[in-house]
Motif scaffolding. Structure first.
Motif, PDB file in Angstrom:
ATOM      1  N   GLU A   1      50.376  -6.218  42.647  1.00 18.48           N
ATOM      2  CA  GLU A   1      50.226  -6.118  41.200  1.00 18.48           C
ATOM      3  C   GLU A   1      50.648  -4.749  40.670  1.00 18.48           C
ATOM      4  O   GLU A   1      51.187  -4.647  39.568  1.00 18.48           O
ATOM      5  CB  GLU A   1      48.787  -6.426  40.798  1.00 18.48           C
ATOM      6  CG  GLU A   1      48.599  -6.517  39.297  1.00 18.48           C
ATOM      7  CD  GLU A   1      47.333  -7.250  38.899  1.00 18.48           C
ATOM      8  OE1 GLU A   1      46.915  -7.090  37.734  1.00 18.48           O
ATOM      9  OE2 GLU A   1      46.772  -7.968  39.736  1.00 18.48           O
TER      10      GLU A   1
ATOM     11  N   TYR B   1      54.182  -4.190  39.259  1.00 15.24           N
ATOM     12  CA  TYR B   1      54.576  -4.717  37.949  1.00 15.24           C
ATOM     13  C   TYR B   1      54.610  -3.630  36.876  1.00 15.24           C
ATOM     14  O   TYR B   1      55.116  -3.854  35.780  1.00 15.24           O
ATOM     15  CB  TYR B   1      53.643  -5.853  37.535  1.00 15.24           C
ATOM     16  CG  TYR B   1      53.940  -7.129  38.297  1.00 15.24           C
ATOM     17  CD1 TYR B   1      54.825  -8.054  37.800  1.00 15.24           C
ATOM     18  CD2 TYR B   1      53.345  -7.370  39.537  1.00 15.24           C
ATOM     19  CE1 TYR B   1      55.121  -9.213  38.504  1.00 15.24           C
ATOM     20  CE2 TYR B   1      53.632  -8.514  40.259  1.00 15.24           C
ATOM     21  CZ  TYR B   1      54.523  -9.434  39.731  1.00 15.24           C
ATOM     22  OH  TYR B   1      54.825 -10.578  40.440  1.00 15.24           O
TER      23      TYR B   1
ATOM     24  N   ARG C   1      56.617  -6.048  34.455  1.00 15.55           N
ATOM     25  CA  ARG C   1      55.724  -7.022  33.819  1.00 15.55           C
ATOM     26  C   ARG C   1      56.209  -7.383  32.422  1.00 15.55           C
ATOM     27  O   ARG C   1      56.182  -8.565  32.021  1.00 15.55           O
ATOM     28  CB  ARG C   1      54.311  -6.444  33.748  1.00 15.55           C
ATOM     29  CG  ARG C   1      53.260  -7.404  33.212  1.00 15.55           C
ATOM     30  CD  ARG C   1      51.922  -6.675  33.040  1.00 15.55           C
ATOM     31  NE  ARG C   1      50.860  -7.590  32.672  1.00 15.55           N
ATOM     32  CZ  ARG C   1      50.691  -8.089  31.466  1.00 15.55           C
ATOM     33  NH1 ARG C   1      51.540  -7.764  30.499  1.00 15.55           N
ATOM     34  NH2 ARG C   1      49.698  -8.926  31.210  1.00 15.55           N
TER      35      ARG C   1
ATOM     36  N   ARG D   1      51.377 -10.561  24.932  1.00 18.49           N
ATOM     37  CA  ARG D   1      51.011 -10.877  26.308  1.00 18.49           C
ATOM     38  C   ARG D   1      50.457  -9.671  27.065  1.00 18.49           C
ATOM     39  O   ARG D   1      50.245  -9.756  28.284  1.00 18.49           O
ATOM     40  CB  ARG D   1      52.240 -11.455  27.036  1.00 18.49           C
ATOM     41  CG  ARG D   1      52.559 -12.859  26.548  1.00 18.49           C
ATOM     42  CD  ARG D   1      54.007 -13.254  26.767  1.00 18.49           C
ATOM     43  NE  ARG D   1      54.230 -14.640  26.367  1.00 18.49           N
ATOM     44  CZ  ARG D   1      54.338 -15.054  25.094  1.00 18.49           C
ATOM     45  NH1 ARG D   1      54.250 -14.174  24.082  1.00 18.49           N
ATOM     46  NH2 ARG D   1      54.525 -16.332  24.814  1.00 18.49           N
ATOM     47  N   GLU D   2      50.205  -8.585  26.365  1.00 22.34           N
ATOM     48  CA  GLU D   2      49.729  -7.373  27.033  1.00 22.34           C
ATOM     49  C   GLU D   2      48.394  -7.590  27.733  1.00 22.34           C
ATOM     50  O   GLU D   2      48.109  -6.965  28.761  1.00 22.34           O
ATOM     51  CB  GLU D   2      49.612  -6.224  26.026  1.00 22.34           C
ATOM     52  CG  GLU D   2      50.928  -5.559  25.686  1.00 22.34           C
ATOM     53  CD  GLU D   2      51.599  -4.919  26.895  1.00 22.34           C
ATOM     54  OE1 GLU D   2      50.900  -4.251  27.678  1.00 22.34           O
ATOM     55  OE2 GLU D   2      52.810  -5.109  27.069  1.00 22.34           O
ATOM     56  N   ASP D   3      47.544  -8.463  27.194  1.00 20.72           N
ATOM     57  CA  ASP D   3      46.227  -8.695  27.785  1.00 20.72           C
ATOM     58  C   ASP D   3      46.220  -9.830  28.802  1.00 20.72           C
ATOM     59  O   ASP D   3      45.171 -10.138  29.368  1.00 20.72           O
ATOM     60  CB  ASP D   3      45.200  -8.990  26.684  1.00 20.72           C
ATOM     61  CG  ASP D   3      44.968  -7.785  25.776  1.00 20.72           C
ATOM     62  OD1 ASP D   3      45.137  -6.649  26.256  1.00 20.72           O
ATOM     63  OD2 ASP D   3      44.627  -7.982  24.598  1.00 20.72           O
ATOM     64  N   TRP D   4      47.358 -10.443  29.026  1.00 20.20           N
ATOM     65  CA  TRP D   4      47.416 -11.534  29.995  1.00 20.20           C
ATOM     66  C   TRP D   4      47.366 -10.981  31.418  1.00 20.20           C
ATOM     67  O   TRP D   4      47.834  -9.868  31.692  1.00 20.20           O
ATOM     68  CB  TRP D   4      48.712 -12.318  29.841  1.00 20.20           C
ATOM     69  CG  TRP D   4      48.809 -13.177  28.617  1.00 20.20           C
ATOM     70  CD1 TRP D   4      48.071 -13.082  27.481  1.00 20.20           C
ATOM     71  CD2 TRP D   4      49.729 -14.263  28.413  1.00 20.20           C
ATOM     72  NE1 TRP D   4      48.472 -14.033  26.577  1.00 20.20           N
ATOM     73  CE2 TRP D   4      49.476 -14.772  27.117  1.00 20.20           C
ATOM     74  CE3 TRP D   4      50.722 -14.837  29.189  1.00 20.20           C
ATOM     75  CZ2 TRP D   4      50.208 -15.844  26.596  1.00 20.20           C
ATOM     76  CZ3 TRP D   4      51.445 -15.901  28.686  1.00 20.20           C
ATOM     77  CH2 TRP D   4      51.178 -16.405  27.394  1.00 20.20           C
ATOM     78  N   SER D   5      46.840 -11.763  32.323  1.00 21.02           N
ATOM     79  CA  SER D   5      46.917 -11.396  33.738  1.00 21.02           C
ATOM     80  C   SER D   5      48.352 -11.571  34.229  1.00 21.02           C
ATOM     81  O   SER D   5      49.144 -12.326  33.633  1.00 21.02           O
ATOM     82  CB  SER D   5      45.987 -12.281  34.558  1.00 21.02           C
ATOM     83  OG  SER D   5      46.466 -13.623  34.557  1.00 21.02           O
ATOM     84  N   VAL D   6      48.687 -10.907  35.320  1.00 21.15           N
ATOM     85  CA  VAL D   6      50.014 -11.092  35.912  1.00 21.15           C
ATOM     86  C   VAL D   6      50.225 -12.555  36.282  1.00 21.15           C
ATOM     87  O   VAL D   6      51.309 -13.117  36.068  1.00 21.15           O
ATOM     88  CB  VAL D   6      50.188 -10.185  37.149  1.00 21.15           C
ATOM     89  CG1 VAL D   6      51.439 -10.579  37.935  1.00 21.15           C
ATOM     90  CG2 VAL D   6      50.267  -8.727  36.732  1.00 21.15           C
ATOM     91  N   GLY D   7      49.203 -13.194  36.804  1.00 18.16           N
ATOM     92  CA  GLY D   7      49.329 -14.596  37.173  1.00 18.16           C
ATOM     93  C   GLY D   7      49.679 -15.483  35.998  1.00 18.16           C
ATOM     94  O   GLY D   7      50.497 -16.410  36.134  1.00 18.16           O
ATOM     95  N   ARG D   8      49.081 -15.220  34.850  1.00 12.39           N
ATOM     96  CA  ARG D   8      49.382 -16.024  33.665  1.00 12.39           C
ATOM     97  C   ARG D   8      50.811 -15.788  33.195  1.00 12.39           C
ATOM     98  O   ARG D   8      51.500 -16.730  32.786  1.00 12.39           O
ATOM     99  CB  ARG D   8      48.393 -15.700  32.546  1.00 12.39           C
ATOM    100  CG  ARG D   8      48.536 -16.588  31.325  1.00 12.39           C
ATOM    101  CD  ARG D   8      47.504 -16.238  30.261  1.00 12.39           C
ATOM    102  NE  ARG D   8      47.716 -17.035  29.049  1.00 12.39           N
ATOM    103  CZ  ARG D   8      47.062 -16.847  27.905  1.00 12.39           C
ATOM    104  NH1 ARG D   8      46.126 -15.889  27.825  1.00 12.39           N
ATOM    105  NH2 ARG D   8      47.318 -17.600  26.850  1.00 12.39           N
TER     106      ARG D   8
END
Length: 220
Positions: A31, A34, A46, A81-88
């Motif tokens: 992670e 990213y 990311r 998308r700044e608050d999204w997890s890498v997985g999302r």
């Protein structure tokens, strides 16, 4: 390699091929990687992937309002998308790479073909930032080069004949201009992609006559 007609399913094949090549790499990437910077000014790995997924899902969901792919709109998509997890972020990207191709194929004018090519170029940005091989070349290059041929004509770049040191045959890009001889390129395929997509040319070696790098840009 002369591409005279649009193949509506070429973007689909490129996106699916890139999905199968890129997603396993991304899923196993730590992670912290990213956060590495890419060739796209101001964007990390990311953020590039967030942009890619957002653009493709907009196509899938038919959310293509005017100005949708301008820099300001791209920046808004990334910020959302700044608050999204890498997985999302990766899940959205994989959905887009899977589902956008058939929608692009249905567009008779081919307006969205360049988006598929841009996704592949961004995959090169990510590979380069991660120190992975195959940036702007690799196994999907045989699909990307014909799409570059079509896109370079649509973006009205001048005719260029490319002799690629690492590929068999010759590529023909852009449009003939009356009274102007075709430009010539000698070098490897990845460098040709870098020129047309405006990527850094540091440590490359090539010959370009009859045109400037700026004239050949397809993304401005």
């Amino acid at each position: 390699m002369m591409c005279t007609e649009r193949d509506p399913w070429l973007p689909h094949r490129l996106l699916r091929t890139e999905r199968d090549l890129l997603m396993p790499l991304l899923r196993r990437t730590p992670e912290e990687a990213y956060g590495l910077r890419t060739a796209c000014p101001g964007w990390t790995v990311r953020q590039v992937l967030a942009h890619c997924g957002a653009a493709l899902v907009r196509i899938v969901e038919d959310r293509l309002e005017e100005g949708v792919f301008l820099p300001e709109a791209n920046a808004r998509d990334v910020a959302e998308r700044e608050d999204w997890s890498v997985g999302r972020v990766l899940d959205e990207l994989e959905r887009g790479l899977t589902e956008a191709g058939p929608v692009i194929a249905e567009r008779e004018n081919g307006r969205l073909d360049a988006v598929a090519l841009g996704e592949w170029v961004h995959a090169g940005d990510v590979r380069e930032a991660l120190g992975e091989p195959g940036a702007y070349c690799g196994a999907a290059l045989d699909l990307a080069l014909p799409l570059l041929s079509v896109t370079s004509r649509r973006r009205e770049t001048p005719r260029l004949i490319g002799d690629l040191a690492d590929r068999d045959g010759t590529v023909f890009l852009g449009n003939e201009i009356e009274g102007r001889p075709a430009a010539r390129f000698r070098g490897d395929a990845a460098t040709l992609i870098r020129i047309y997509s405006g990527r850094p040319l540091v440590r490359t070696r090539y010959e370009l006559t009859g045109a400037t790098e700026h004239e050949l840009l397809i993304y401005r």
